[in-house]
Write a protein that holds these residues in place. Structure first.
Motif, PDB file in Angstrom:
ATOM      1  N   SER A 193       0.825  -1.207   0.000  1.00  0.00           N
ATOM      2  CA  SER A 193       0.000   0.000   0.000  1.00  0.00           C
ATOM      3  C   SER A 193       0.859   1.257   0.000  1.00  0.00           C
ATOM      4  O   SER A 193       1.973   1.269   0.513  1.00  0.00           O
ATOM      5  CB  SER A 193      -0.918   0.011   1.225  1.00  0.00           C
ATOM      6  N   VAL A 194       0.323   2.320  -0.587  1.00  0.00           N
ATOM      7  CA  VAL A 194       1.061   3.586  -0.668  1.00  0.00           C
ATOM      8  C   VAL A 194       0.634   4.564   0.417  1.00  0.00           C
ATOM      9  O   VAL A 194       1.336   5.542   0.693  1.00  0.00           O
ATOM     10  CB  VAL A 194       0.887   4.244  -2.049  1.00  0.00           C
ATOM     11  N   ALA A 195      -0.523   4.315   1.045  1.00  0.00           N
ATOM     12  CA  ALA A 195      -1.009   5.223   2.082  1.00  0.00           C
ATOM     13  C   ALA A 195      -2.075   4.530   2.909  1.00  0.00           C
ATOM     14  O   ALA A 195      -2.681   3.535   2.485  1.00  0.00           O
ATOM     15  CB  ALA A 195      -1.581   6.498   1.460  1.00  0.00           C
TER      16      ALA A 195
ATOM     17  N   VAL B 156      -4.702   1.383   2.360  1.00  0.00           N
ATOM     18  CA  VAL B 156      -5.337   0.720   3.499  1.00  0.00           C
ATOM     19  C   VAL B 156      -6.417   1.666   3.997  1.00  0.00           C
ATOM     20  O   VAL B 156      -6.122   2.808   4.352  1.00  0.00           O
ATOM     21  CB  VAL B 156      -4.343   0.420   4.630  1.00  0.00           C
ATOM     22  N   ALA B 157      -7.656   1.194   3.997  1.00  0.00           N
ATOM     23  CA  ALA B 157      -8.774   2.049   4.412  1.00  0.00           C
ATOM     24  C   ALA B 157      -9.920   1.182   4.898  1.00  0.00           C
ATOM     25  O   ALA B 157     -10.134   0.081   4.377  1.00  0.00           O
ATOM     26  CB  ALA B 157      -9.243   2.926   3.249  1.00  0.00           C
ATOM     27  N   PRO B 158     -10.681   1.649   5.893  1.00  0.00           N
ATOM     28  CA  PRO B 158     -11.853   0.899   6.343  1.00  0.00           C
ATOM     29  C   PRO B 158     -12.804   0.642   5.183  1.00  0.00           C
ATOM     30  O   PRO B 158     -12.940   1.470   4.275  1.00  0.00           O
ATOM     31  CB  PRO B 158     -12.479   1.835   7.389  1.00  0.00           C
ATOM     32  N   THR B 159     -13.473  -0.480   5.218  1.00  0.00           N
ATOM     33  CA  THR B 159     -14.363  -0.865   4.131  1.00  0.00           C
ATOM     34  C   THR B 159     -15.426   0.193   3.872  1.00  0.00           C
ATOM     35  O   THR B 159     -15.700   0.559   2.729  1.00  0.00           O
ATOM     36  CB  THR B 159     -15.032  -2.209   4.449  1.00  0.00           C
TER      37      THR B 159
ATOM     38  N   ALA C  33      -8.763  -0.455  -2.170  1.00  0.00           N
ATOM     39  CA  ALA C  33      -8.480  -0.380  -0.731  1.00  0.00           C
ATOM     40  C   ALA C  33      -8.423  -1.762  -0.096  1.00  0.00           C
ATOM     41  O   ALA C  33      -9.146  -2.672  -0.474  1.00  0.00           O
ATOM     42  CB  ALA C  33      -9.543   0.469  -0.035  1.00  0.00           C
ATOM     43  N   ILE C  34      -7.545  -1.894   0.882  1.00  0.00           N
ATOM     44  CA  ILE C  34      -7.395  -3.098   1.695  1.00  0.00           C
ATOM     45  C   ILE C  34      -7.885  -2.770   3.098  1.00  0.00           C
ATOM     46  O   ILE C  34      -7.524  -1.739   3.667  1.00  0.00           O
ATOM     47  CB  ILE C  34      -5.915  -3.536   1.757  1.00  0.00           C
TER      48      ILE C  34
END
Length: 210
Positions: free
Chosen positions: A106-108, A145-148, A159-160
């Motif tokens: 992930s980049v952020a 990376v982010a909440p669903t 997003a993961i």
């Protein structure tokens, strides 16, 4: 045995790790604003499924945010309560830093900050930025990376989910090896970069929320 908890978003996670940070077991799930009802039962169930009880915990690791005000308070209260009741050390680990560690491609990392705002930590950066949804256009198609729920709302296509309790445990193990006493549970707090919705304060930096 280190127990790690991350409640900085509606994607919750708990983990059990050996004292050196090696992962033993992990559980992650999406919650519909039910952190207070779900975190402790999930943790107890994970311990039991691996032949352990709460008394076997040797240290606690907690994600400190930023992110969901409710989730952070519930998770921090659970971790602090266990640390104090069991007389175990506790270590706070910034959640977005752990999210990135758990997703090396992930980049952020992006966390919810409001209806149209987010906390953004770019890989390699030292500062978490508060940005509006439009500022995410530059990374919208990147692996984040982010909440669903936030990924769906903001259109973050790759997003993961931030299932990062294991990464929090690993970082806590390193800290405990260097300083076995961990953090002071009396002063350890979530990272709040802004006041809750509807709350006005003259100097947010001076406000304590927990």
């Amino acid at each position: 045995m280190i127990v790690a908890i991350d409640g900085a978003s509606t994607d919750l996670s708990v983990a059990i790790a050996a004292p050196d940070g090696r992962l033993v077991a992990h559980d992650a799930w999406r919650s519909a604003q039910r952190q207070s009802a779900e975190l402790a039962p999930h943790l107890v169930a994970l311990l039991a499924a691996n032949g352990h009880a709460v008394r076997d915990i040797s240290a606690l690791a907690i994600g400190t945010g930023p992110g969901s005000f409710t989730g952070l308070r519930v998770a921090m209260a659970l971790a602090k309560g266990l640390a104090v009741a069991l007389h175990r050390p506790i270590v706070g680990v910034p959640s977005l830093t752990a999210w990135l560690a758990a997703a090396p491609d992930s980049v952020a990392a992006v966390a919810r900050a409001g209806a149209r705002e987010a906390y953004l930590l770019e890989r390699g950066a030292d500062v978490i930025r508060l940005v509006d949804a439009g500022a995410l256009d530059a990374v919208r198609d990147a692996v984040l990376v982010a909440p669903t729920e936030l990924a769906e709302a903001f259109g973050l296509r790759r997003a993961i989910a931030p299932n990062a309790a294991a990464a929090i445990a690993a970082r806590a193990a390193t800290r405990l090896a260097e300083a076995p006493g961990g953090d002071d549970p009396g002063t350890l707090e979530p990272i709040y970069l802004r006041a809750p919705r509807g709350v006005e304060v003259a100097t947010e930096a001076s406000v304590r929320w927990l």
